[in-house]
Design a protein around this motif. Structure first.
Motif, PDB file in Angstrom:
ATOM      1  N   ARG A 165      49.993  38.487  54.773  1.00 37.68           N
ATOM      2  CA  ARG A 165      48.622  38.988  54.627  1.00 37.68           C
ATOM      3  C   ARG A 165      48.419  39.790  53.338  1.00 37.68           C
ATOM      4  O   ARG A 165      47.299  40.169  53.014  1.00 37.68           O
ATOM      5  N   LEU A 166      49.516  40.085  52.628  1.00 38.15           N
ATOM      6  CA  LEU A 166      49.401  40.851  51.390  1.00 38.15           C
ATOM      7  C   LEU A 166      48.896  40.009  50.227  1.00 38.15           C
ATOM      8  O   LEU A 166      48.479  40.552  49.202  1.00 38.15           O
ATOM      9  N   PHE A 167      48.937  38.691  50.371  1.00 33.64           N
ATOM     10  CA  PHE A 167      48.637  37.831  49.228  1.00 33.64           C
ATOM     11  C   PHE A 167      47.540  36.833  49.605  1.00 33.64           C
ATOM     12  O   PHE A 167      47.652  36.113  50.587  1.00 33.64           O
ATOM     13  N   HIS A 168      46.485  36.821  48.806  1.00 34.44           N
ATOM     14  CA  HIS A 168      45.362  35.923  49.039  1.00 34.44           C
ATOM     15  C   HIS A 168      44.621  35.761  47.717  1.00 34.44           C
ATOM     16  O   HIS A 168      44.970  36.404  46.706  1.00 34.44           O
ATOM     17  N   PRO A 169      43.608  34.915  47.642  1.00 35.11           N
ATOM     18  CA  PRO A 169      42.955  34.649  46.352  1.00 35.11           C
ATOM     19  C   PRO A 169      42.347  35.864  45.660  1.00 35.11           C
ATOM     20  O   PRO A 169      42.096  35.822  44.452  1.00 35.11           O
ATOM     21  N   GLY A 170      42.104  36.945  46.397  1.00 33.45           N
ATOM     22  CA  GLY A 170      41.550  38.136  45.767  1.00 33.45           C
ATOM     23  C   GLY A 170      42.433  38.727  44.678  1.00 33.45           C
ATOM     24  O   GLY A 170      41.951  39.477  43.812  1.00 33.45           O
ATOM     25  N   TRP A 171      43.732  38.389  44.679  1.00 34.35           N
ATOM     26  CA  TRP A 171      44.632  38.859  43.636  1.00 34.35           C
ATOM     27  C   TRP A 171      44.201  38.371  42.260  1.00 34.35           C
ATOM     28  O   TRP A 171      44.615  38.937  41.241  1.00 34.35           O
ATOM     29  N   ALA A 172      43.395  37.296  42.200  1.00 33.82           N
ATOM     30  CA  ALA A 172      43.021  36.727  40.906  1.00 33.82           C
ATOM     31  C   ALA A 172      42.307  37.749  40.026  1.00 33.82           C
ATOM     32  O   ALA A 172      42.502  37.763  38.796  1.00 33.82           O
ATOM     33  N   ILE A 173      41.478  38.613  40.629  1.00 36.11           N
ATOM     34  CA  ILE A 173      40.703  39.577  39.835  1.00 36.11           C
ATOM     35  C   ILE A 173      41.615  40.541  39.074  1.00 36.11           C
ATOM     36  O   ILE A 173      41.543  40.632  37.839  1.00 36.11           O
ATOM     37  N   PRO A 174      42.497  41.299  39.739  1.00 38.28           N
ATOM     38  CA  PRO A 174      43.357  42.201  38.968  1.00 38.28           C
ATOM     39  C   PRO A 174      44.339  41.464  38.057  1.00 38.28           C
ATOM     40  O   PRO A 174      44.677  41.973  36.979  1.00 38.28           O
ATOM     41  N   LEU A 175      44.810  40.273  38.457  1.00 35.55           N
ATOM     42  CA  LEU A 175      45.740  39.551  37.599  1.00 35.55           C
ATOM     43  C   LEU A 175      45.075  39.083  36.311  1.00 35.55           C
ATOM     44  O   LEU A 175      45.685  39.105  35.232  1.00 35.55           O
ATOM     45  N   LEU A 176      43.817  38.652  36.396  1.00 30.86           N
ATOM     46  CA  LEU A 176      43.088  38.272  35.187  1.00 30.86           C
ATOM     47  C   LEU A 176      42.890  39.475  34.268  1.00 30.86           C
ATOM     48  O   LEU A 176      43.042  39.371  33.042  1.00 30.86           O
ATOM     49  N   LEU A 177      42.553  40.617  34.858  1.00 32.07           N
ATOM     50  CA  LEU A 177      42.402  41.822  34.046  1.00 32.07           C
ATOM     51  C   LEU A 177      43.736  42.259  33.449  1.00 32.07           C
ATOM     52  O   LEU A 177      43.785  42.832  32.359  1.00 32.07           O
ATOM     53  N   LEU A 178      44.827  41.990  34.169  1.00 34.65           N
ATOM     54  CA  LEU A 178      46.157  42.337  33.666  1.00 34.65           C
ATOM     55  C   LEU A 178      46.531  41.478  32.457  1.00 34.65           C
ATOM     56  O   LEU A 178      47.192  41.955  31.524  1.00 34.65           O
ATOM     57  N   ALA A 179      46.106  40.215  32.466  1.00 35.55           N
ATOM     58  CA  ALA A 179      46.424  39.309  31.359  1.00 35.55           C
ATOM     59  C   ALA A 179      45.492  39.493  30.170  1.00 35.55           C
ATOM     60  O   ALA A 179      45.857  39.154  29.031  1.00 35.55           O
ATOM     61  N   LEU A 180      44.306  40.034  30.407  1.00 37.70           N
ATOM     62  CA  LEU A 180      43.291  40.114  29.357  1.00 37.70           C
ATOM     63  C   LEU A 180      43.729  40.924  28.132  1.00 37.70           C
ATOM     64  O   LEU A 180      43.490  40.482  26.991  1.00 37.70           O
ATOM     65  N   PRO A 181      44.374  42.097  28.271  1.00 31.92           N
ATOM     66  CA  PRO A 181      44.762  42.850  27.067  1.00 31.92           C
ATOM     67  C   PRO A 181      45.695  42.066  26.144  1.00 31.92           C
ATOM     68  O   PRO A 181      45.552  42.128  24.915  1.00 31.92           O
TER      69      PRO A 181
END
Length: 468
Positions: free
Chosen positions: A277-293
């Motif tokens: 339950r810790l992992f679902h598509p909502g992770w995409a938002i912070p991961l995209l922000l993590l890759a952006l810099p």
């Protein structure tokens, strides 16, 4: 290396405790909070009462609330502080007030601030970039962490918007994190002794999280003893007593007796399910922000992944010990504590503290991001767009829930003869929904159903029935 003085040994982490926060960084944090607060408040206002809320929304004073709390302590739950606070804050559903909504919005911001402070102060080395503590950088970090806290948990609506769930989970996390931070920053035995009441209160909020923090404090005491430093025995003992007051409650035993028997394999399967339950598509938002810099600063992949390697800095307390992996390992350890629970008692919302630890892990990587002035400006635009996308995704569901709650409220107020009929409602064609930013529990067509009876009692009715 210069030997540590006796005064320094007595005040571990004292240098971190007195280091001032730059004014620009503080303004960046406050600006992010000013952007988040109205959105959080509106989300809280939109979430109506559901499920256990009806059973505790009785408009009680302190004395009656304590009487009901003690009754639940004997027959249902050991969480004295949680139950008492819930009875007080829910108030009368016939005349709802915005008090809880404001307090709960503040609790979310407090969690964001405390978690960010903890990671920056104890798990990272001094930033080398000249703008690492600028207002824009801190604005970006605050928004990133708030978005990670929202998106990573499987059921954020159940743990951060729903009244009963928020007090038991969101507020518990704030209190426990506050205890950890204050213990780490305490500068002497007297200060540690003053922390004991807060530690006792925090220890009785959420059993599994309380056990995890008790183990952390015990380990810290051992490390301090071996290093010849001041031992935080007072917060440890107080926290352990608070936890014991919950675990030893007669209500816990009475509740456990109603659960089906299980073997070790059932419990392992339940923990695996909880981990999933810790992992679902909502992770995409912070991961995209993590890759952006890295994309904006045009950093090679190898350099962008460098934060995953252990830091060589020894300035903060834990930075020289592969600190980047401390939080994921803590999340795993927390999940394993649930092997002590029967599978029927393991629900998705119990994974909330583990999600917070993983949010802290992503924040640690984000804090060590490549920085240029141009990349920070682009990141601010990306973070604001991500916030708007979050609002756009949550608003329709919350508006639907608000509409359902309002229809029940109006039907109950229009009742005649002590009996009420409210519209039967489903959410996504389901009578129960606890996922993402929504929590929904339908009233039944059977007036004898438990939540129907609670609803009727809270509105002063003899009965309530849901009808198409």
């Amino acid at each position: 290396m210069k030997p540590m003085s006796a005064a320094s040994r007595a005040r571990p982490f004292a240098r971190d405790a007195v280091r001032p926060v730059p004014q620009a960084a503080l303004l960046g944090t406050l600006l992010a909070f000013a952007l988040l607060l109205p959105l959080l408040f509106l989300a809280n206002r939109a979430m109506p009462f559901f499920a256990d809320d009806f059973c505790r929304a009785l408009g009680l004073g302190a004395a009656d609330a304590m009487r009901e709390t003690l009754a639940e302590y004997r027959h249902w739950t050991g969480r004295l502080a949680v139950t008492f606070t819930t009875y007080l804050l829910l108030g009368d559903p016939r005349a709802p007030t915005p008090l809880f909504d404001l307090l709960n919005s503040g609790a979310f911001l407090a969690l964001t601030g405390l978690l960010g402070f903890t990671v920056r102060r104890f798990l990272t080395g001094p930033a080398a970039e000249p703008d690492a503590r600028s207002g824009l950088a801190r604005f970006n970090e605050t928004l990133f962490l708030a978005l990670a806290i929202w998106w990573l948990p499987w059921s954020i609506g159940e743990t951060a918007l729903w009244t009963t769930g928020s007090i038991g989970y969101l507020w518990s996390a704030v209190l426990e994190l506050l205890v950890i931070v204050l213990v780490l920053l305490a500068r002497g035995p007297g200060t540690l002794l003053l922390l004991a009441p807060v530690a006792f209160l925090a220890g009785g909020f959420l059993e599994t999280l309380g056990l995890a923090v008790t183990l952390f404090l015990a380990g810290l005491c051992l490390l301090r003893w071996r290093a010849g430093r001041t031992i935080p025995w007072a917060p440890l003992l107080a926290h352990a007593l608070g936890l014991l007051s919950t675990l030893a409650a007669p209500g816990n035993r009475a509740r456990a007796a109603t659960l089906p028997e299980s073997d070790v394999w059932d419990r392992i399967a339940a923990v695996f399910d909880l981990a999933g339950r810790l992992f679902h598509p909502g992770w995409a938002i912070p991961l995209l922000l993590l890759a952006l810099p890295a994309l904006l600063a045009r950093v090679p992949l190898g350099a962008a992944l460098s934060p995953l390697r252990p830091s060589s800095s020894s300035s903060p307390p834990f930075a020289s010990r592969a600190s980047v992996w401390v939080l994921p390992l803590a999340a795993l350890a927390y999940l394993l504590l649930h092997l002590a629970l029967p599978p029927a008692a393991v629900t998705a919302r119990l994974s909330f503290p583990a999600s917070l630890l993983l949010a802290g892990f992503l924040f640690l990587l984000f804090h060590r991001r490549p920085r240029t002035r141009g990349s920070e400006r682009g990141l601010a635009v990306g973070a604001i767009l991500a916030l708007l996308a979050t609002v756009a995704s949550a608003a329709p569901a919350l508006e639907n829930l608000r509409s359902i709650g309002e229809s029940w409220h109006e039907a109950a107020l229009r009742q005649t003869g002590g009996e009420a009929r409210v519209p039967y409602a489903l959410f996504h064609d389901q009578p129960v929904w606890a996922r993402g930013g929504a929590l929904f529990v339908a009233l039944s067509r059977d007036a004898r159903a438990p939540y129907n009876r609670c609803f009727a009692r809270s509105y002063g009715l003899s009965s309530v029935t849901a009808e198409p």
